[in-house]
Scaffold this active site. Structure first.
Site, PDB file in Angstrom:
ATOM      1  N   LYS A  55      -6.461 -11.999   1.616  1.00  0.00           N
ATOM      2  CA  LYS A  55      -5.345 -11.455   0.335  1.00  0.00           C
ATOM      3  C   LYS A  55      -4.039 -11.947   1.129  1.00  0.00           C
ATOM      4  O   LYS A  55      -3.587 -11.653  -0.467  1.00  0.00           O
ATOM      5  CB  LYS A  55      -4.913  -9.505   1.191  1.00  0.00           C
ATOM      6  N   GLN A  99      -3.921  -2.305   5.575  1.00  0.00           N
ATOM      7  CA  GLN A  99      -5.954  -2.142   5.416  1.00  0.00           C
ATOM      8  C   GLN A  99      -5.996  -0.968   6.074  1.00  0.00           C
ATOM      9  O   GLN A  99      -5.846  -0.116   7.440  1.00  0.00           O
ATOM     10  CB  GLN A  99      -5.343  -3.054   6.350  1.00  0.00           C
ATOM     11  N   ASP A 122      -3.510  -0.527  -4.158  1.00  0.00           N
ATOM     12  CA  ASP A 122      -4.264  -0.160  -3.858  1.00  0.00           C
ATOM     13  C   ASP A 122      -5.248   0.707  -5.012  1.00  0.00           C
ATOM     14  O   ASP A 122      -6.585   1.327  -4.895  1.00  0.00           O
ATOM     15  CB  ASP A 122      -5.198  -0.066  -2.425  1.00  0.00           C
TER      16      ASP A 122
END
Ligand code: NAP
Length: 281
Positions: A55, A99, A122
């Site tokens: 990422k 995460q 997200d």
């Protein structure tokens, strides 16, 4: 003899979108806008570490400023919530990514709820999930959004088609169903309690598998000429990376198929980058 499927090249589609995103950040920079992403990782899970590294690499590639917060396994929920709160207020940060999975003593729902919906790149926050349901979204969850981009890149229009999804998770199966429905597909969602799974999957013009079981989808589950999208990331009996779909046999029956690796995977991070740029506007 049956035709072999066209292999959907997720790496190539992803590279093309990243080129466009890079140009977009350059334009934003000229207006004084610098998209910034904070990536938070708790603990030492090697898979999570790889994802976080990729990422950050993706951010650098398209000109997004990124910050990493690597916290120890012992971090308390309170400490993590405090950090999220700080990042919510931080002006140079437009996107916050925590995460998953988090260590067992931390409630991931509480953490996601704390992320400002405006920085929730997200798209896991209830507000963004609700927006997806209504079709009025700013951010889309990265994996299903990546699948839609792949379909678009290959001129595959879900409108009027039988779309069958195997898997009903909050991050893949359910939002995937919504996106295909918004694209006018006729959508069926299957799961572990589905009866006659093979019968249902054989109806699919577009079959999306998000189960997490190596080579679970066999050729007899696939209609001749179907588009097969494999979201799964698994290891086969030899420890080799593979999807949910038995690629070698299914590709002889499908019209289009995504490989693993190199299909849906590369798109997920690209969609995260897209969301971060969107958040900065
Ligand atoms: P998950 O939360 O474990 O959900 C799996 C789903 O599959 C569940 O809905 C489950 O049904 C269903 N299922 C399991 N066994 C089944 C069976 N025998 N028949 C029918 N349905 C069955 O997984 P996830 O987070 O959605 O991830 C799915 C896979 O995608 C994993 O391999 C994951 O690594 C991969 N993934 C890839 C990306 C990417 O970027 N490519 C991103 C995210 C996830 P129940 O609900 O009834 O239990």
């Amino acid at each position: 003899m049956a035709n072999t499927a066209i292999i959907i090249d997720g790496k190539a589609v992803s590279a093309k979108i990243r080129e466009e995103l890079k140009k977009e950040t350059e334009q934003l920079n000229k207006k004084g806008i610098k998209p910034g992403l904070a990536v938070v990782i708790v603990g030492n899970d090697p898979a999570s570490r790889t994802y976080v590294n990729n990422k950050k690499k993706g951010c650098a590639e398209v000109g997004i400023y990124s910050e990493e917060y690597a916290l120890s396994e012992e971090t308390t929920q309170e400490e993590l919530l405090e950090l999220v709160d700080k990042l919510n207020k931080k002006e140079d940060i437009n996107g916050i990514l925590v995460q998953l999975p988090l260590p067992k003593h931390i409630d991931d729902k509480a953490v996601i709820a704390k992320i400002s919906p405006k920085k929730d790149v997200d798209a896991f926050h209830v507000e963004n999930v609700g927006r997806i349901m209504l079709g009025e979204y700013k951010f889309l969850p990265c994996t299903p959004a990546g699948v839609m981009e792949l379909l678009k890149a290959y001129d595959i229009d879900p409108a009027g088609k039988e779309c069958v999804i195997i898997g009903r998770s909050n991050i893949v199966g359910k939002p995937m169903a919504m996106l295909l429905l918004h694209a006018n597909g006729t959508v069926t969602v299957c799961h572990s309690k589905t009866k006659n799974l093979k019968e249902v999957t054989n109806r699919a013009d577009i079959l999306v598998s998000a189960i997490g079981k190596a080579k679970f989808v066999s050729a007899d589950m696939v209609k001749e000429g179907a588009v097969v999208i494999d979201v799964g990331i698994n290891r086969d009996e030899n420890g080799k990376l593979c999807g949910d779909v038995d690629f070698e046999t299914v590709k002889e029956k499908a019209s289009y198929i995504t490989p693993v690796p190199g299909g849906v995977g590369p798109m997920t991070i690209t969609m995260l980058l897209k969301n971060t740029i969107e958040a900065s506007k």
